[in-house]
Design an enzyme around this catalytic site. Sequence first.
Site, PDB file in Angstrom:
ATOM      1  N   GLY A  95       0.785  -1.232   0.000  1.00 20.98           N
ATOM      2  CA  GLY A  95       0.000   0.000   0.000  1.00 20.98           C
ATOM      3  C   GLY A  95       0.814   1.278   0.000  1.00 20.98           C
ATOM      4  N   HIS A 102       7.391   7.284   5.803  1.00 19.70           N
ATOM      5  CA  HIS A 102       6.422   8.037   6.617  1.00 19.70           C
ATOM      6  C   HIS A 102       5.694   7.087   7.539  1.00 19.70           C
ATOM      7  CE1 HIS A 102       4.608   7.003   2.722  1.00 19.70           C
ATOM      8  NE2 HIS A 102       3.455   6.861   3.358  1.00 19.70           N
TER       9      HIS A 102
HETATM   10  P1  AMP Z   1       1.144   5.586   1.640  1.00 24.80           P
HETATM   11  O1  AMP Z   1       0.034   5.165   0.704  1.00 24.80           O
HETATM   12  O2  AMP Z   1       1.280   4.724   2.853  1.00 24.80           O
HETATM   13  O3  AMP Z   1       2.436   5.775   0.887  1.00 24.80           O
HETATM   14  O4  AMP Z   1       0.694   7.001   2.227  1.00 24.80           O
HETATM   15  C1  AMP Z   1       0.856   8.192   1.512  1.00 24.80           C
HETATM   16  C2  AMP Z   1      -0.067   9.189   2.141  1.00 24.80           C
HETATM   17  O5  AMP Z   1       0.313  10.478   1.703  1.00 24.80           O
HETATM   18  C3  AMP Z   1      -1.556   9.009   1.767  1.00 24.80           C
HETATM   19  O6  AMP Z   1      -2.321   8.777   2.950  1.00 24.80           O
HETATM   20  C4  AMP Z   1      -1.906  10.322   1.086  1.00 24.80           C
HETATM   21  O7  AMP Z   1      -3.215  10.767   1.387  1.00 24.80           O
HETATM   22  C5  AMP Z   1      -0.847  11.262   1.639  1.00 24.80           C
HETATM   23  N1  AMP Z   1      -0.534  12.413   0.803  1.00 24.80           N
HETATM   24  C6  AMP Z   1      -0.281  12.429  -0.528  1.00 24.80           C
HETATM   25  N2  AMP Z   1       0.006  13.681  -0.941  1.00 24.80           N
HETATM   26  C7  AMP Z   1      -0.064  14.479   0.156  1.00 24.80           C
HETATM   27  C8  AMP Z   1       0.122  15.873   0.379  1.00 24.80           C
HETATM   28  N3  AMP Z   1       0.458  16.724  -0.610  1.00 24.80           N
HETATM   29  N4  AMP Z   1      -0.045  16.353   1.640  1.00 24.80           N
HETATM   30  C9  AMP Z   1      -0.381  15.522   2.649  1.00 24.80           C
HETATM   31  N5  AMP Z   1      -0.565  14.182   2.498  1.00 24.80           N
HETATM   32  C10 AMP Z   1      -0.416  13.674   1.272  1.00 24.80           C
END
Ligand code: AMP
Length: 116
Positions: A95, A102
């Site tokens: 995912g 992060h």
């Molecule tokens: P993952 O799918 O575990 O890599 O999580 C990536 C996360 O980043 C997702 O929950 C997205 O909603 C979040 N995300 C993507 N772009 C941004 C952004 N510009 N600012 C804040 N969150 C973001």
Amino acid sequence: MTDRDPDCLFCRIVAGEIPSDRVHEDEEVIVFRDINPAAPTHVLAIPRRHIPSADDLTDGDAGLLAALFLALRRVASDAGLHDYRIVTNVGAGAGQSVFHLHLHMLGGRPFSWPPG
Ligand code: AMP
């Protein structure tokens, strides 16, 4: 590994090139609100330095990992949260969509286990 990847979304957030709603920042770590929250509180804790995923951590990153968890603990405490979930997706098959390490911290609603 370089400290910054110019093509990385979260490196651009660290640099301030893309706006973010920051709730904590220190020398090593930034915590900001997820743009697509999956819970009433949903924040992401990231290192300032570019590390693609938890699979790329080394022994030298032990202090950074502590800083990430302690930053989230502070944000949870400030939000009055005692029950919350911290998760990191490692690899597209699990995912991961942004390849800059992060930790998600989600709180403010019940959670089931195992996650989908
Ligand atoms: P993952 O799918 O575990 O890599 O999580 C990536 C996360 O980043 C997702 O929950 C997205 O909603 C979040 N995300 C993507 N772009 C941004 C952004 N510009 N600012 C804040 N969150 C973001």
